[in-house]
Design an enzyme around this catalytic site. Sequence first.
Site, PDB file in Angstrom:
ATOM      1  CG  ASP B  11      73.831 110.260 -43.181  1.00 58.83           C
ATOM      2  OD1 ASP B  11      72.962 110.959 -42.611  1.00 58.83           O
ATOM      3  OD2 ASP B  11      74.411 110.604 -44.220  1.00 58.83           O
ATOM      4  CG  ASP B 130      67.792 115.474 -49.799  1.00 58.26           C
ATOM      5  OD1 ASP B 130      68.491 115.943 -48.896  1.00 58.26           O
ATOM      6  OD2 ASP B 130      67.278 114.333 -49.746  1.00 58.26           O
TER       7      ASP B 130
END
Lengths: 204, 255
Positions: B11, B130
């Site tokens: 990330d 997600d």
Amino acid sequence: MNVTLIGYGSGNVASVRFALERLGARVRITDDPADVAEAERIILPGVGAAGYAMQRLKALGLIEPLRRFPRPLLGVCLGQQLLFETSAEDEDAENGGADLLGLIPGRVEAILPAPSRPSPHMGWSRLSIRRDNPLLDGVQSGDWAYFVHGFVCPDGPATLAAADYGIAVPAVVNSANRWGCQFHPERSAAAGARILKNFLELPA
Amino acid sequence: MTARRIIPCLDVKDGRVVKGVRFEGHVDMGDAAELAARYRDQGADELVFYDITASPEGRTLDYGWVQDIARLLDIPFCVAGGIRTVEQAARCLDHGADKVSINSPALERPEMIREMAARLGRQCVVVGVDSAFQDGEWRVHQYTGDPNARRGAGRLTMDWIVEAQGLGAGEIVLNCIDQDGVRKGYDVGQLAEARQRLTIPLVASGGAGAVEHFREVFVQADVSGALAASVFHSGAIAVPDLKRYLDQQCVEVRI
């Protein structure tokens, strides 16, 4: 070591270029038919749809120069598929699929999904070498290569190495002065780098 | 067949790798290129670079670092974060990325998946999802990179992954956010359900905390790859140790 990379708006030109530069090659990227005619050796990369890639090659006037090219030519991923005659990709009711360069006999077909066999074939598979060739010097059966493809070339006398994906996947092919890699040598760690190095050292 | 892929996910926020619990409260884990090279040398099968700030802030990723990573790596990598048009996706590939992953923009305009597949080939098109369990169903969430922007996307996870596959997605990364960052194991039940609905590769994300979790998700959910971040970045699990363990457990990995 000089190598000409065909940059025709279809994909992985940069990653192939970087891999060749890691090997110390001087890389020229071109879409000019005149450069193709006089190149020492050529790599035809490509990701994406066969029909789109062929349209691009046609629009750039590259189809005949590539067909007539007399020195070492390596097609990578989609570039390997383009060496064959036709592809079922982009096929629909009105259209029998895409016409390819026609340098190796046969038709490129879709990989049909099956239980525990997703399509596209995406990931690392082992190579199984069928016959020796200078392109495969130093590469052993059992070496890993990284594949990303939803269509597969016909398995035939041109196959130098295959991968098992429930079906035999021609992983490296050769016919006369043309070679192909279905996997991405630029993304296949040591074995991939060795194959690119071998290609750069083929007598032009 | 293919080896099960071990995929460290980096990330990225402002060029640095960060990781937080359930995406909130980020901790600096190091320089992106340095970590990428480390994972390459350790035998990672693929890397994902996720610009976690790009989407909520409405900006697209900086293609410069994509090129720097491409120059460095001889394994495949995928980039994600703020890709909103086919042109932007094509530019990522032009800069050396192997795949692009889209999440929120695909939810806003699902047709984008079809356009990307037509132009770039479906094998480059990853749809990230997600998913969280809510009111008795697995539901898609959006903008999870930013706690203030995060919200439900009004879709059921199993419906959306099948729709995305039909539109031309080449791979689904299913990030089970109830598990994310808490290291209690992948959501094997949800992933097994997703695997049954799909014919394209499925990658598990969210929840890895121990080597056994990887074996569990490969054996029980039959996923093609398992993605993890903090357990790798913190050194809790080293990729070579993980692969040796999986090999001993008869899970095929690239060694």
